[in-house]
Motif scaffolding. Sequence first.
Motif, PDB file in Angstrom:
ATOM      1  N   LYS A 286       0.819  -1.212   0.000  1.00  0.00           N
ATOM      2  CA  LYS A 286       0.000   0.000   0.000  1.00  0.00           C
ATOM      3  C   LYS A 286       0.850   1.259   0.000  1.00  0.00           C
ATOM      4  CE  LYS A 286      -3.440   2.454   2.663  1.00  0.00           C
ATOM      5  NZ  LYS A 286      -4.002   2.628   3.971  1.00  0.00           N
ATOM      6  N   GLY A 287       2.065   1.178   0.522  1.00  0.00           N
ATOM      7  CA  GLY A 287       2.935   2.341   0.620  1.00  0.00           C
ATOM      8  C   GLY A 287       4.194   1.966   1.365  1.00  0.00           C
ATOM      9  N   VAL A 288       4.961   2.961   1.750  1.00  0.00           N
ATOM     10  CA  VAL A 288       6.194   2.691   2.491  1.00  0.00           C
ATOM     11  C   VAL A 288       5.897   2.633   3.979  1.00  0.00           C
ATOM     12  CG1 VAL A 288       7.693   3.711   0.741  1.00  0.00           C
ATOM     13  CG2 VAL A 288       6.820   5.139   2.586  1.00  0.00           C
ATOM     14  N   ASN A 289       6.703   1.872   4.710  1.00  0.00           N
ATOM     15  CA  ASN A 289       6.495   1.724   6.139  1.00  0.00           C
ATOM     16  C   ASN A 289       7.045   2.907   6.932  1.00  0.00           C
ATOM     17  OD1 ASN A 289       5.268  -0.737   5.733  1.00  0.00           O
ATOM     18  ND2 ASN A 289       7.143  -1.894   6.026  1.00  0.00           N
ATOM     19  N   PHE A 290       8.071   3.583   6.412  1.00  0.00           N
ATOM     20  CA  PHE A 290       8.704   4.669   7.136  1.00  0.00           C
ATOM     21  C   PHE A 290       9.003   5.839   6.206  1.00  0.00           C
ATOM     22  CE2 PHE A 290      10.102   0.725   9.149  1.00  0.00           C
ATOM     23  CZ  PHE A 290       9.634   0.931  10.436  1.00  0.00           C
ATOM     24  N   VAL A 291       8.785   7.052   6.720  1.00  0.00           N
ATOM     25  CA  VAL A 291       9.187   8.258   6.015  1.00  0.00           C
ATOM     26  C   VAL A 291      10.019   9.080   6.984  1.00  0.00           C
ATOM     27  CG1 VAL A 291       8.431  10.422   4.966  1.00  0.00           C
ATOM     28  CG2 VAL A 291       7.171   8.321   4.499  1.00  0.00           C
ATOM     29  N   PHE A 292      11.210   9.455   6.561  1.00  0.00           N
ATOM     30  CA  PHE A 292      12.069  10.332   7.338  1.00  0.00           C
ATOM     31  C   PHE A 292      12.080  11.654   6.587  1.00  0.00           C
ATOM     32  CE2 PHE A 292      14.916  10.305  10.872  1.00  0.00           C
ATOM     33  CZ  PHE A 292      15.812  11.332  10.624  1.00  0.00           C
ATOM     34  N   GLN A 293      11.253  12.615   7.022  1.00  0.00           N
ATOM     35  CA  GLN A 293      11.049  13.868   6.306  1.00  0.00           C
ATOM     36  C   GLN A 293      11.979  14.925   6.886  1.00  0.00           C
ATOM     37  OE1 GLN A 293      10.489  16.598   4.113  1.00  0.00           O
ATOM     38  NE2 GLN A 293       9.620  17.421   5.976  1.00  0.00           N
ATOM     39  N   CYS A 294      12.973  15.312   6.124  1.00  0.00           N
ATOM     40  CA  CYS A 294      13.971  16.267   6.625  1.00  0.00           C
ATOM     41  C   CYS A 294      14.292  17.330   5.585  1.00  0.00           C
ATOM     42  CB  CYS A 294      15.225  15.529   7.066  1.00  0.00           C
ATOM     43  SG  CYS A 294      15.866  14.349   5.874  1.00  0.00           S
ATOM     44  N   THR A 295      13.338  17.634   4.719  1.00  0.00           N
ATOM     45  CA  THR A 295      13.606  18.565   3.620  1.00  0.00           C
ATOM     46  C   THR A 295      13.360  20.025   3.974  1.00  0.00           C
ATOM     47  OG1 THR A 295      11.348  18.499   2.738  1.00  0.00           O
ATOM     48  CG2 THR A 295      12.900  16.815   1.947  1.00  0.00           C
ATOM     49  N   GLY A 296      12.452  20.296   4.921  1.00  0.00           N
ATOM     50  CA  GLY A 296      12.064  21.669   5.189  1.00  0.00           C
ATOM     51  C   GLY A 296      11.057  22.196   4.181  1.00  0.00           C
ATOM     52  N   SER A 297      10.571  21.343   3.302  1.00  0.00           N
ATOM     53  CA  SER A 297       9.618  21.717   2.262  1.00  0.00           C
ATOM     54  C   SER A 297       8.205  21.328   2.696  1.00  0.00           C
ATOM     55  CB  SER A 297       9.968  20.994   0.958  1.00  0.00           C
ATOM     56  OG  SER A 297       8.866  20.997   0.073  1.00  0.00           O
ATOM     57  N   THR A 298       7.283  22.297   2.699  1.00  0.00           N
ATOM     58  CA  THR A 298       5.904  21.978   3.068  1.00  0.00           C
ATOM     59  C   THR A 298       5.249  21.046   2.046  1.00  0.00           C
ATOM     60  OG1 THR A 298       5.116  24.016   2.039  1.00  0.00           O
ATOM     61  CG2 THR A 298       5.563  24.086   4.408  1.00  0.00           C
ATOM     62  N   ALA A 299       5.618  21.183   0.788  1.00  0.00           N
ATOM     63  CA  ALA A 299       5.071  20.282  -0.239  1.00  0.00           C
ATOM     64  C   ALA A 299       5.526  18.846   0.025  1.00  0.00           C
ATOM     65  CB  ALA A 299       5.509  20.731  -1.626  1.00  0.00           C
ATOM     66  N   ALA A 300       6.792  18.665   0.369  1.00  0.00           N
ATOM     67  CA  ALA A 300       7.294  17.317   0.675  1.00  0.00           C
ATOM     68  C   ALA A 300       6.640  16.775   1.935  1.00  0.00           C
ATOM     69  CB  ALA A 300       8.813  17.348   0.832  1.00  0.00           C
ATOM     70  N   ALA A 301       6.456  17.624   2.943  1.00  0.00           N
ATOM     71  CA  ALA A 301       5.814  17.187   4.184  1.00  0.00           C
ATOM     72  C   ALA A 301       4.374  16.745   3.928  1.00  0.00           C
ATOM     73  CB  ALA A 301       5.860  18.302   5.224  1.00  0.00           C
ATOM     74  N   SER A 302       3.673  17.452   3.065  1.00  0.00           N
ATOM     75  CA  SER A 302       2.301  17.073   2.723  1.00  0.00           C
ATOM     76  C   SER A 302       2.269  15.756   1.954  1.00  0.00           C
ATOM     77  CB  SER A 302       1.639  18.174   1.895  1.00  0.00           C
ATOM     78  OG  SER A 302       1.528  19.361   2.641  1.00  0.00           O
ATOM     79  N   THR A 303       3.203  15.572   1.058  1.00  0.00           N
ATOM     80  CA  THR A 303       3.265  14.359   0.247  1.00  0.00           C
ATOM     81  C   THR A 303       3.648  13.136   1.090  1.00  0.00           C
ATOM     82  OG1 THR A 303       3.850  15.641  -1.703  1.00  0.00           O
ATOM     83  CG2 THR A 303       4.380  13.288  -1.766  1.00  0.00           C
TER      84      THR A 303
ATOM     85  N   TRP B 253       2.741  12.063   3.906  1.00  0.00           N
ATOM     86  CA  TRP B 253       1.608  11.343   4.499  1.00  0.00           C
ATOM     87  C   TRP B 253       0.959  10.402   3.488  1.00  0.00           C
ATOM     88  CZ3 TRP B 253       1.123  11.662   9.565  1.00  0.00           C
ATOM     89  CH2 TRP B 253       1.680  12.754  10.217  1.00  0.00           C
ATOM     90  N   LYS B 254       0.982  10.765   2.230  1.00  0.00           N
ATOM     91  CA  LYS B 254       0.336   9.966   1.188  1.00  0.00           C
ATOM     92  C   LYS B 254       1.145   8.711   0.853  1.00  0.00           C
ATOM     93  CE  LYS B 254      -1.624  14.137  -0.745  1.00  0.00           C
ATOM     94  NZ  LYS B 254      -1.554  15.125  -1.788  1.00  0.00           N
ATOM     95  N   LEU B 255       2.408   8.689   1.243  1.00  0.00           N
ATOM     96  CA  LEU B 255       3.285   7.562   0.918  1.00  0.00           C
ATOM     97  C   LEU B 255       3.244   6.443   1.945  1.00  0.00           C
ATOM     98  CD1 LEU B 255       6.419   9.633  -0.167  1.00  0.00           C
ATOM     99  CD2 LEU B 255       4.670   8.622  -1.643  1.00  0.00           C
ATOM    100  N   LEU B 256       2.722   6.724   3.133  1.00  0.00           N
ATOM    101  CA  LEU B 256       2.782   5.769   4.243  1.00  0.00           C
ATOM    102  C   LEU B 256       1.775   4.639   4.123  1.00  0.00           C
ATOM    103  CD1 LEU B 256       3.207   8.103   7.313  1.00  0.00           C
ATOM    104  CD2 LEU B 256       4.798   6.364   6.540  1.00  0.00           C
ATOM    105  N   SER B 257       2.198   3.462   4.553  1.00  0.00           N
ATOM    106  CA  SER B 257       1.294   2.327   4.665  1.00  0.00           C
ATOM    107  C   SER B 257       0.634   2.379   6.046  1.00  0.00           C
ATOM    108  CB  SER B 257       2.069   1.022   4.500  1.00  0.00           C
ATOM    109  OG  SER B 257       3.030   0.897   5.531  1.00  0.00           O
ATOM    110  N   ASP B 258      -0.388   1.562   6.251  1.00  0.00           N
ATOM    111  CA  ASP B 258      -1.008   1.452   7.566  1.00  0.00           C
ATOM    112  C   ASP B 258       0.035   1.012   8.586  1.00  0.00           C
ATOM    113  OD1 ASP B 258      -3.383   2.175   6.450  1.00  0.00           O
ATOM    114  OD2 ASP B 258      -4.305   0.191   6.558  1.00  0.00           O
ATOM    115  N   HIS B 259      -0.056   1.555   9.772  1.00  0.00           N
ATOM    116  CA  HIS B 259       0.861   1.259  10.884  1.00  0.00           C
ATOM    117  C   HIS B 259       2.290   1.715  10.588  1.00  0.00           C
ATOM    118  CE1 HIS B 259      -2.423  -1.083  12.570  1.00  0.00           C
ATOM    119  NE2 HIS B 259      -2.522  -1.680  11.399  1.00  0.00           N
ATOM    120  N   GLY B 260       2.450   2.616   9.633  1.00  0.00           N
ATOM    121  CA  GLY B 260       3.767   3.147   9.295  1.00  0.00           C
ATOM    122  C   GLY B 260       4.185   4.237  10.264  1.00  0.00           C
TER     123      GLY B 260
END
Length: 122
Positions: A5-22, A24-31
């Motif tokens: 369904k998606g990735v299990n982990f996202v490590f968001q360290c870009t400082g970009s609001t567009a990347a931060a919004s995106t 959430w859409k990449l995560l799988s359940d229980h990610g």
Amino acid sequence: MTDGKGVNFVFQCTGSTAAASTAWKLLSDHGGICEVGFFVDNGEAKYNPHFNICMPETKVTGSWAYLPEDWVEATEFLRETKDEGIDMTQLITDAYPLDQINQAMAKNISGTGVKIVYKNNE
């Protein structure tokens, strides 16, 4: 790694609001998502607490001031990504020795690198 369904982990360290919004859409359940990319107010990121956190039971970790316990939690998150077979070192785009800190900071401020690290000159 994914569950289909998606990735299990996202490590968001870009400082970009567009990347931060995106992210959430990449995560799988229980990610899990670890947010350490906003050290200044870059604006608002868009997500839905119901669909992005509560319903999929997402683990959310964030840090701004880096207290010792924050590093423990972030390190555990990295350990979990390693256990899943995710190589976080692929995010490193630039490495600078400490005597080139001004060049590294300029690169960071320009927003042209993904993750910039300092390394020992030896």
